[in-house]
Design a protein around this motif. Structure first.
Motif, PDB file in Angstrom:
ATOM      1  N   HIS A  70      -8.936   7.858   2.798  1.00  0.00           N
ATOM      2  CA  HIS A  70      -8.679   7.363   4.147  1.00  0.00           C
ATOM      3  C   HIS A  70      -7.163   7.189   4.335  1.00  0.00           C
ATOM      4  O   HIS A  70      -6.409   7.157   3.372  1.00  0.00           O
ATOM      5  CB  HIS A  70      -9.419   6.030   4.421  1.00  0.00           C
ATOM      6  CG  HIS A  70      -9.445   5.681   5.882  1.00  0.00           C
ATOM      7  ND1 HIS A  70     -10.221   6.363   6.778  1.00  0.00           N
ATOM      8  CD2 HIS A  70      -8.768   4.757   6.609  1.00  0.00           C
ATOM      9  CE1 HIS A  70     -10.025   5.857   7.985  1.00  0.00           C
ATOM     10  NE2 HIS A  70      -9.141   4.887   7.909  1.00  0.00           N
ATOM     11  N   GLU A  71      -6.738   7.133   5.590  1.00  0.00           N
ATOM     12  CA  GLU A  71      -5.309   6.904   5.865  1.00  0.00           C
ATOM     13  C   GLU A  71      -4.897   5.610   5.148  1.00  0.00           C
ATOM     14  O   GLU A  71      -5.562   4.592   5.296  1.00  0.00           O
ATOM     15  CB  GLU A  71      -5.075   6.736   7.365  1.00  0.00           C
ATOM     16  CG  GLU A  71      -5.335   7.992   8.158  1.00  0.00           C
ATOM     17  CD  GLU A  71      -4.907   7.838   9.620  1.00  0.00           C
ATOM     18  OE1 GLU A  71      -4.659   6.703  10.071  1.00  0.00           O
ATOM     19  OE2 GLU A  71      -4.819   8.867  10.288  1.00  0.00           O
ATOM     20  N   ILE A  72      -3.795   5.670   4.402  1.00  0.00           N
ATOM     21  CA  ILE A  72      -3.389   4.511   3.583  1.00  0.00           C
ATOM     22  C   ILE A  72      -3.233   3.273   4.453  1.00  0.00           C
ATOM     23  O   ILE A  72      -3.653   2.180   4.102  1.00  0.00           O
ATOM     24  CB  ILE A  72      -2.086   4.813   2.783  1.00  0.00           C
ATOM     25  CG1 ILE A  72      -1.747   3.669   1.839  1.00  0.00           C
ATOM     26  CG2 ILE A  72      -0.911   5.148   3.675  1.00  0.00           C
ATOM     27  CD1 ILE A  72      -2.663   3.526   0.654  1.00  0.00           C
ATOM     28  N   VAL A 130       1.573   8.130   7.610  1.00  0.00           N
ATOM     29  CA  VAL A 130       0.680   9.114   6.972  1.00  0.00           C
ATOM     30  C   VAL A 130       1.376  10.477   6.868  1.00  0.00           C
ATOM     31  O   VAL A 130       1.354  11.121   5.815  1.00  0.00           O
ATOM     32  CB  VAL A 130      -0.658   9.203   7.745  1.00  0.00           C
ATOM     33  CG1 VAL A 130      -1.467  10.421   7.320  1.00  0.00           C
ATOM     34  CG2 VAL A 130      -1.471   7.925   7.521  1.00  0.00           C
ATOM     35  N   PHE A 183      -4.707  13.191   2.109  1.00  0.00           N
ATOM     36  CA  PHE A 183      -5.643  12.173   2.610  1.00  0.00           C
ATOM     37  C   PHE A 183      -7.021  12.795   2.779  1.00  0.00           C
ATOM     38  O   PHE A 183      -7.164  13.841   3.395  1.00  0.00           O
ATOM     39  CB  PHE A 183      -5.129  11.596   3.936  1.00  0.00           C
ATOM     40  CG  PHE A 183      -3.853  10.824   3.756  1.00  0.00           C
ATOM     41  CD1 PHE A 183      -3.884   9.470   3.455  1.00  0.00           C
ATOM     42  CD2 PHE A 183      -2.620  11.456   3.838  1.00  0.00           C
ATOM     43  CE1 PHE A 183      -2.715   8.760   3.247  1.00  0.00           C
ATOM     44  CE2 PHE A 183      -1.437  10.752   3.631  1.00  0.00           C
ATOM     45  CZ  PHE A 183      -1.487   9.400   3.340  1.00  0.00           C
ATOM     46  N   SER A 217      -7.297   3.095   0.190  1.00  0.00           N
ATOM     47  CA  SER A 217      -6.431   2.628   1.275  1.00  0.00           C
ATOM     48  C   SER A 217      -6.401   1.104   1.365  1.00  0.00           C
ATOM     49  O   SER A 217      -7.223   0.404   0.769  1.00  0.00           O
ATOM     50  CB  SER A 217      -6.879   3.211   2.614  1.00  0.00           C
ATOM     51  OG  SER A 217      -7.950   2.455   3.152  1.00  0.00           O
ATOM     52  N   ALA A 237       0.834  -1.213   0.000  1.00  0.00           N
ATOM     53  CA  ALA A 237       0.000   0.000   0.000  1.00  0.00           C
ATOM     54  C   ALA A 237       0.870   1.265   0.000  1.00  0.00           C
ATOM     55  O   ALA A 237       0.626   2.210  -0.757  1.00  0.00           O
ATOM     56  CB  ALA A 237      -0.930  -0.008   1.212  1.00  0.00           C
ATOM     57  N   SER A 244       1.197  -2.060  10.745  1.00  0.00           N
ATOM     58  CA  SER A 244       1.342  -0.800  10.005  1.00  0.00           C
ATOM     59  C   SER A 244       2.427   0.101  10.598  1.00  0.00           C
ATOM     60  O   SER A 244       2.578   1.244  10.184  1.00  0.00           O
ATOM     61  CB  SER A 244       0.004  -0.057   9.957  1.00  0.00           C
ATOM     62  OG  SER A 244      -0.604  -0.037  11.236  1.00  0.00           O
ATOM     63  N   VAL A 255      -5.491  10.245  -1.500  1.00  0.00           N
ATOM     64  CA  VAL A 255      -5.668   8.919  -0.903  1.00  0.00           C
ATOM     65  C   VAL A 255      -6.940   8.928  -0.074  1.00  0.00           C
ATOM     66  O   VAL A 255      -7.106   9.797   0.799  1.00  0.00           O
ATOM     67  CB  VAL A 255      -4.469   8.533   0.000  1.00  0.00           C
ATOM     68  CG1 VAL A 255      -4.633   7.103   0.524  1.00  0.00           C
ATOM     69  CG2 VAL A 255      -3.144   8.696  -0.744  1.00  0.00           C
ATOM     70  N   HIS A 264      -3.150   2.536   9.056  1.00  0.00           N
ATOM     71  CA  HIS A 264      -3.410   3.251  10.303  1.00  0.00           C
ATOM     72  C   HIS A 264      -2.120   3.455  11.108  1.00  0.00           C
ATOM     73  O   HIS A 264      -1.885   2.814  12.121  1.00  0.00           O
ATOM     74  CB  HIS A 264      -4.445   2.492  11.135  1.00  0.00           C
ATOM     75  CG  HIS A 264      -5.835   2.676  10.611  1.00  0.00           C
ATOM     76  ND1 HIS A 264      -6.855   1.787  10.852  1.00  0.00           N
ATOM     77  CD2 HIS A 264      -6.382   3.662   9.852  1.00  0.00           C
ATOM     78  CE1 HIS A 264      -7.968   2.225  10.263  1.00  0.00           C
ATOM     79  NE2 HIS A 264      -7.690   3.344   9.654  1.00  0.00           N
TER      80      HIS A 264
END
Length: 311
Positions: free
Chosen positions: A41-43, A50, A60, A76, A22, A270, A39, A45
């Protein structure tokens, strides 16, 4: 005061193949098409990831109305509903889908069984973008359950054709307990051939189970919005070990480590390793002298990039 002596690193920890892919999709889109890249939503979490991508030119957004016509848009890693896909198509964006392939696999299964007349019970957390994306594959017929108590309340319109699907980042043990309750109430329910909880979630939870037996406290590197990171801290606590989540080294409180000679450290799927290294340095500054790596599963999974992003 008894300062920490040793840090024990969980293995595996941190980035999984879906997160790697991602982030690479956004970075390649920026390199190929230039900033800005939008993008939805946050790519993933993670606050650090971000902010790093924002500094490189990613913007975003939650609402596609915020994206100018003709822009390049990335979905995302959590996946999106059919409605969002359709809106992006109608608005004419160049779209690159960074949905984790293991989430896409759940979407494909839902679409296939829906065509055969199935309704679904989905085990997941209400409001989580992955759950919204999966439930949004159909207009109706997916019933969300968050815990065992919810299972008793579900009212499908029929019980002959029912299937269960799961958010990919749940607690493996919690999901098994809820699935057992679903099975008890709907004995003929169809379950996935292979569980929906992803390999990375499973591996990181298994590692925390091993880690918790060896340490006095567990620190999880992960952002508050990260489902899989939250599950790691919860799991350690369930096993009787104090556990704390930090977004970065600055959030670590020295009092958490007082009287704790062995500090366990892991990271959600993440969270970048750089943040783990900074936490190691911080724990060393509080007295730790040794770092031990646990033995664990070596992950070799790699997912291909979408077409059109080869540089």
């Amino acid at each position: 005061m008894n300062d920490p002596k040793q840090i024990v690193l969980a293995e595996p920890r941190g980035f999984c193949a879906g997160v790697d892919r991602a982030i690479e999709i956004v970075e390649r889109a920026l390199a190929k098409f230039g900033a800005p890249i939008y993008v939805r939503h946050e790519i993933v979490h993670n606050t650090y990831v971000v902010n790093d991508l924002k500094s490189k030119g990613a913007i975003f957004i939650e609402d596609l109305a915020e994206v100018p016509p003709g822009s390049t848009l990335v979905f995302s890693a959590h996946g999106v509903s059919k409605a969002v896909q359709e809106e992006a198509r109608q608005r004419g964006f160049e779209v690159f889908d960074a949905t984790c392939p293991l989430v896409t696999k759940v979407h494909v299964e839902v679409a296939k069984l829906a065509r055969e007349g199935y309704e679904f019970i989905m085990i997941g957390h209400k409001g989580h973008p992955e759950v919204e994306g999966t439930m949004g594959q159909l207009e109706s017929g997916i019933h969300l359950v968050e815990d065992v108590a919810d299972v008793a309340q579900v009212q499908p319109s029929q019980t002959e054709k029912l299937a269960v699907v799961t958010q990919t980042t749940l607690s493996v043990d919690d999901a098994a307990e809820i699935t057992a309750a679903v099975r008890a109430r709907f004995p003929s329910i169809r379950e996935p051939k292979q569980q929906d909880i992803c390999y990375a979630t499973q591996n990181r939870q298994d590692a925390v189970k091993l880690l918790s037996r060896q340490v006095d406290v567990v620190i999880v590197v992960g952002s508050p919005t990260s489902s899989n990171s939250n599950r790691l801290a919860e799991l350690a606590r369930k096993l009787g070990v104090p556990a704390y989540m930090v977004d970065n080294a600055g959030e670590l409180k020295p009092e958490w480590l007082e009287g704790k000679s062995r500090v366990g450290l892991t990271a959600g799927a993440s969270a970048p390793e750089l943040l783990v290294d900074q936490v190691i340095d911080r724990v060393k500054s509080l007295g730790a002298v040794a770092v031990q790596k646990m033995d664990g599963v070596q992950e070799t999974m790699k997912f291909p990039l979408p077409k059109g992003l080869k540089l």
